[in-house]
Scaffold this motif. Structure first.
Motif, PDB file in Angstrom:
ATOM      1  N   GLN A  37       9.927  22.873 -15.327  1.00 35.27           N
ATOM      2  CA  GLN A  37       9.704  24.275 -15.474  1.00 35.27           C
ATOM      3  C   GLN A  37      11.103  25.011 -15.631  1.00 35.27           C
ATOM      4  OE1 GLN A  37       7.717  26.194 -12.455  1.00 35.27           O
ATOM      5  NE2 GLN A  37       6.693  27.902 -13.899  1.00 35.27           N
ATOM      6  N   LEU A  88      13.111  23.879 -12.338  1.00 35.28           N
ATOM      7  CA  LEU A  88      12.326  23.274 -11.154  1.00 35.28           C
ATOM      8  C   LEU A  88      11.768  22.107 -11.705  1.00 35.28           C
ATOM      9  CD1 LEU A  88      11.401  24.079  -8.339  1.00 35.28           C
ATOM     10  CD2 LEU A  88       9.332  25.227  -9.518  1.00 35.28           C
ATOM     11  N   LEU A  90       8.507  19.746 -11.033  1.00 34.72           N
ATOM     12  CA  LEU A  90       7.493  19.578 -10.125  1.00 34.72           C
ATOM     13  C   LEU A  90       6.806  18.306 -10.350  1.00 34.72           C
ATOM     14  CD1 LEU A  90       6.163  23.271 -11.071  1.00 34.72           C
ATOM     15  CD2 LEU A  90       6.620  22.248  -8.858  1.00 34.72           C
ATOM     16  N   PHE A 106      -0.084  19.704  -7.135  1.00 34.02           N
ATOM     17  CA  PHE A 106       1.511  19.809  -7.310  1.00 34.02           C
ATOM     18  C   PHE A 106       2.254  20.003  -5.761  1.00 34.02           C
ATOM     19  CE2 PHE A 106       2.315  20.374 -11.749  1.00 34.02           C
ATOM     20  CZ  PHE A 106       0.828  20.351 -12.327  1.00 34.02           C
ATOM     21  N   GLY A 107       3.336  19.509  -6.071  1.00 35.73           N
ATOM     22  CA  GLY A 107       4.291  19.673  -4.805  1.00 35.73           C
ATOM     23  C   GLY A 107       5.195  21.050  -4.834  1.00 35.73           C
ATOM     24  N   ASP A 108       6.019  21.248  -3.962  1.00 39.05           N
ATOM     25  CA  ASP A 108       6.612  22.433  -3.980  1.00 39.05           C
ATOM     26  C   ASP A 108       7.920  22.196  -5.012  1.00 39.05           C
ATOM     27  OD1 ASP A 108       6.534  23.132  -0.338  1.00 39.05           O
ATOM     28  OD2 ASP A 108       5.211  23.479  -2.007  1.00 39.05           O
ATOM     29  N   GLY A 109       8.334  21.352  -5.442  1.00 37.86           N
ATOM     30  CA  GLY A 109       9.105  21.263  -6.522  1.00 37.86           C
ATOM     31  C   GLY A 109      10.823  20.800  -6.022  1.00 37.86           C
ATOM     32  N   ARG A 111      14.582  22.290  -7.189  1.00 41.01           N
ATOM     33  CA  ARG A 111      15.243  22.926  -7.840  1.00 41.01           C
ATOM     34  C   ARG A 111      16.438  22.123  -8.240  1.00 41.01           C
ATOM     35  NH1 ARG A 111      14.574  27.238 -10.354  1.00 41.01           N
ATOM     36  NH2 ARG A 111      12.736  28.062  -8.859  1.00 41.01           N
TER      37      ARG A 111
ATOM     38  N   TYR B  37      -4.159  27.512 -12.430  1.00 34.83           N
ATOM     39  CA  TYR B  37      -3.303  27.335 -11.058  1.00 34.83           C
ATOM     40  C   TYR B  37      -2.615  28.685 -10.938  1.00 34.83           C
ATOM     41  CZ  TYR B  37      -3.535  22.102 -11.593  1.00 34.83           C
ATOM     42  OH  TYR B  37      -3.780  21.036 -11.905  1.00 34.83           O
ATOM     43  N   GLN B  39       0.785  30.151  -8.994  1.00 32.51           N
ATOM     44  CA  GLN B  39       2.154  29.974  -8.588  1.00 32.51           C
ATOM     45  C   GLN B  39       2.826  31.082  -7.839  1.00 32.51           C
ATOM     46  OE1 GLN B  39       5.323  28.778 -11.399  1.00 32.51           O
ATOM     47  NE2 GLN B  39       6.095  27.269 -10.201  1.00 32.51           N
ATOM     48  N   GLY B  43       6.661  28.601  -5.490  1.00 29.57           N
ATOM     49  CA  GLY B  43       7.064  27.676  -6.322  1.00 29.57           C
ATOM     50  C   GLY B  43       5.948  26.788  -6.551  1.00 29.57           C
ATOM     51  N   GLU B  44       5.054  26.554  -5.307  1.00 26.89           N
ATOM     52  CA  GLU B  44       4.245  25.211  -5.670  1.00 26.89           C
ATOM     53  C   GLU B  44       2.976  25.968  -6.460  1.00 26.89           C
ATOM     54  OE1 GLU B  44       2.587  24.459  -1.865  1.00 26.89           O
ATOM     55  OE2 GLU B  44       1.047  23.189  -2.707  1.00 26.89           O
ATOM     56  N   LEU B  45       2.740  25.301  -7.358  1.00 26.87           N
ATOM     57  CA  LEU B  45       1.307  25.376  -8.154  1.00 26.87           C
ATOM     58  C   LEU B  45       0.147  25.003  -7.290  1.00 26.87           C
ATOM     59  CD1 LEU B  45       2.221  24.023 -11.574  1.00 26.87           C
ATOM     60  CD2 LEU B  45       1.484  26.217 -11.161  1.00 26.87           C
TER      61      LEU B  45
END
Lengths: 115, 115
Positions: A37, A88, A90, A106-109, A111, B37, B39, B43-45
């Motif tokens: 992203q 970011l 993900l 999804f996870g928090d990502g 950065r 989704y 967000q 940041g998490e989806l």
């Protein structure tokens, strides 16, 4: 139940270096997906792993690669980092191939910032 | 080619107003899945809903409702009596065709709900 976990939360690198991002899927999930992203580019599909094999990859250069381990966790490696790789990243997991039966969670990502 | 269009880049409403987020998709597949989704700033989806192409029934979940119309290739999302906590970027996504596994995301709509 623990969700998708990613590490590190933030990663700062310089141009030309290599970055490794990690992802642990939800317990019982066998498919792992990676998305980028970046500002202005939206969410773009990078890679999909299932049962340890790469099943599909998006329109990214070969310096983006990864793998999935026997415990279904995954690594994303980015070589020869460029400024445009700042984004970011993900990770998502699903019970099986998505579609049809299981949405991606999804996870928090992570950065990633390239200086 | 598969594509998801979210024409609304940003929407701002006052708390308790109803708001509809538009999503238009393109696909040649006869079987496909659509997703929404959320967000938040963290940041998490967050997965909200999945709809398959054979199920055109509208769905309501609390203050959220979804309107799927194959005739217009749309999958719109309505929040009734919006709250400040609804402020986030909302993404509509389409499953990649066949066994590709990936999700194709729209650019997202940033919703700001002001008190």
């Amino acid at each position: 139940e623990a969700g998708v976990t990613q590490s590190p939360t933030h990663l700062i690198k310089t141009r030309g270096q290599q970055a490794t991002l990690r992802c642990s899927p939800i317990s019982g999930h066998t498919s792992v997906y990676w998305y980028q992203q970046a500002l202005g580019l939206g969410l773009q599909f990078l890679l999909w792993y299932d049962e340890g094999e790469e099943r599909n990859r998006g329109n990214f250069p070969p310096r983006f690669s990864g793998r999935q381990f026997p415990n279904y966790s995954s690594e994303l490696n980015v070589n020869a980092l460029e400024l445009e790789d700042s984004a970011l990243y993900l990770c998502a997991s699903s019970l099986e191939v998505s579609p049809p039966d299981s949405p991606q969670h999804f996870g928090d990502g992570t950065r990633l910032s390239i200086l | 080619a598969q594509k998801v269009t979210q024409a609304q880049t940003e929407i701002s409403v006052v708390e308790k107003e109803d708001v509809t987020l538009d999503c238009v998709y393109e696909t040649r597949d006869t079987t496909y899945y659509l997703f929404w989704y959320k967000q938040p700033p963290s940041g998490e989806l967050v997965f909200l809903i999945r709809r398959n192409s054979f199920d055109e029934q509208n769905e309501i979940s609390g203050r959220y409702s979804w309107n799927f119309q194959k005739s217009t290739s749309s999958f719109n999302f309505t929040i009734t009596a919006s709250q400040v906590v609804d402020s986030a970027v909302y993404f509509c996504a389409l499953s990649g065709g066949g066994s590709q596994g990936n999700l194709i995301f729209g650019k997202g709509t940033k919703l700001s709900v002001k008190p």
